[in-house]
Design a protein around this motif. Structure first.
Motif, PDB file in Angstrom:
ATOM      1  N   UNK A 272       0.831  -1.201   0.000  1.00 15.18           N
ATOM      2  CA  UNK A 272       0.000   0.000   0.000  1.00 15.18           C
ATOM      3  C   UNK A 272       0.864   1.248   0.000  1.00 15.18           C
ATOM      4  N   UNK A 273       0.351   2.277  -0.663  1.00 12.81           N
ATOM      5  CA  UNK A 273       0.984   3.573  -0.588  1.00 12.81           C
ATOM      6  C   UNK A 273       0.508   4.335   0.633  1.00 12.81           C
ATOM      7  N   UNK A 274       1.014   5.545   0.783  1.00  8.75           N
ATOM      8  CA  UNK A 274       0.675   6.374   1.944  1.00  8.75           C
ATOM      9  C   UNK A 274      -0.638   7.121   1.756  1.00  8.75           C
ATOM     10  N   UNK A 275      -1.099   7.214   0.528  1.00  7.77           N
ATOM     11  CA  UNK A 275      -2.368   7.874   0.262  1.00  7.77           C
ATOM     12  C   UNK A 275      -2.196   9.320  -0.178  1.00  7.77           C
ATOM     13  N   UNK A 276      -3.185   9.786  -0.910  1.00 10.76           N
ATOM     14  CA  UNK A 276      -3.217  11.182  -1.337  1.00 10.76           C
ATOM     15  C   UNK A 276      -4.635  11.710  -1.137  1.00 10.76           C
ATOM     16  N   UNK A 277      -4.733  12.911  -0.584  1.00  5.01           N
ATOM     17  CA  UNK A 277      -6.046  13.471  -0.239  1.00  5.01           C
ATOM     18  C   UNK A 277      -6.714  14.066  -1.478  1.00  5.01           C
ATOM     19  N   UNK A 278      -7.954  13.720  -1.656  1.00  2.73           N
ATOM     20  CA  UNK A 278      -8.800  14.332  -2.686  1.00  2.73           C
ATOM     21  C   UNK A 278      -9.979  14.976  -1.984  1.00  2.73           C
ATOM     22  N   UNK A 279     -10.150  16.262  -2.211  1.00  3.34           N
ATOM     23  CA  UNK A 279     -11.249  16.998  -1.596  1.00  3.34           C
ATOM     24  C   UNK A 279     -12.053  17.674  -2.692  1.00  3.34           C
ATOM     25  N   UNK A 280     -13.347  17.390  -2.703  1.00  2.00           N
ATOM     26  CA  UNK A 280     -14.234  17.956  -3.705  1.00  2.00           C
ATOM     27  C   UNK A 280     -15.200  18.903  -2.999  1.00  2.00           C
ATOM     28  N   UNK A 281     -15.150  20.151  -3.391  1.00  2.00           N
ATOM     29  CA  UNK A 281     -16.020  21.150  -2.779  1.00  2.00           C
ATOM     30  C   UNK A 281     -17.303  21.305  -3.583  1.00  2.00           C
ATOM     31  N   UNK A 282     -18.369  21.622  -2.871  1.00  2.00           N
ATOM     32  CA  UNK A 282     -19.677  21.765  -3.543  1.00  2.00           C
ATOM     33  C   UNK A 282     -19.908  23.185  -4.010  1.00  2.00           C
TER      34      UNK A 282
END
Length: 127
Positions: free
Chosen positions: A117-127
C-alpha cells in the motif's frame, strides 16, 4: 517487494477532474495487479478500481463507474486513476495498492488480497 507513492490529489470543485498517479519501485511492476481504494472520514476503506498485470482487465466500482478510469504504463512503473465529474462524496484519501499475481491467474475482479500500500493522497471535492 514494491514501494508505492501516490500523487495528484488536491482540492477541486464539484464537476471537476483530477488524475492520480502511483509510482512503483522495482523491476517487477508488470507482475503486480494494481488497485485504487479510498477512505472517507468515519468510513471504511472501499474498493475503487483495479487493473490486471497487463492492463487488459479493469474493474471499476459501481459508485464511480462511468466517471473514473484506471490505466497503467508498465514501462513507467505507474498506474493512473482518471477521475471526472467529481462529487463531494468522492472526498477521501485515495490509496494505491499492489498484489503479486501469477501470469496464469484467472482472477478478473482484483478487489482484495493486496499486500502493498501507498501512503495515500487526499482528494477533496467542494460543492
Amino acid at each position: 517487494q514494491v514501494q508505492l507513492v501516490e500523487s495528484g490529489g488536491g482540492l477541486v470543485q464539484a464537476g471537476g477532474s483530477l488524475r492520480l498517479s502511483c509510482a512503483a519501485s522495482g523491476r517487477t511492476f508488470s507482475t503486480y495487479a494494481m488497485g485504487w481504494f479510498r477512505q472517507a472520514p468515519g468510513k471504511e476503506r472501499e474498493f475503487v478500481a483495479a487493473i490486471s498485470r497487463s492492463g487488459g482487465i479493469t474493474n471499476i466500482a459501481g459508485s464511480v463507474k462511468g466517471r473514473y478510469t484506471i490505466s497503467r504504463d508498465n514501462a513507467k512503473n505507474t498506474v493512473y486513476l482518471e477521475m471526472n465529474g467529481l462529487k463531494p462524496e468522492d472526498t477521501a484519501v485515495y490509496y494505491c495498492a499492489a498484489k503479486s499475481v501469477p501470469y496464469y491467474t484467472t482472477e478478473t475482479t482484483y478487489t482484495g488480497g493486496y499486500g502493498y500500500w501507498g501512503q495515500g493522497t487526499q482528494v477533496t471535492v467542494s460543492s
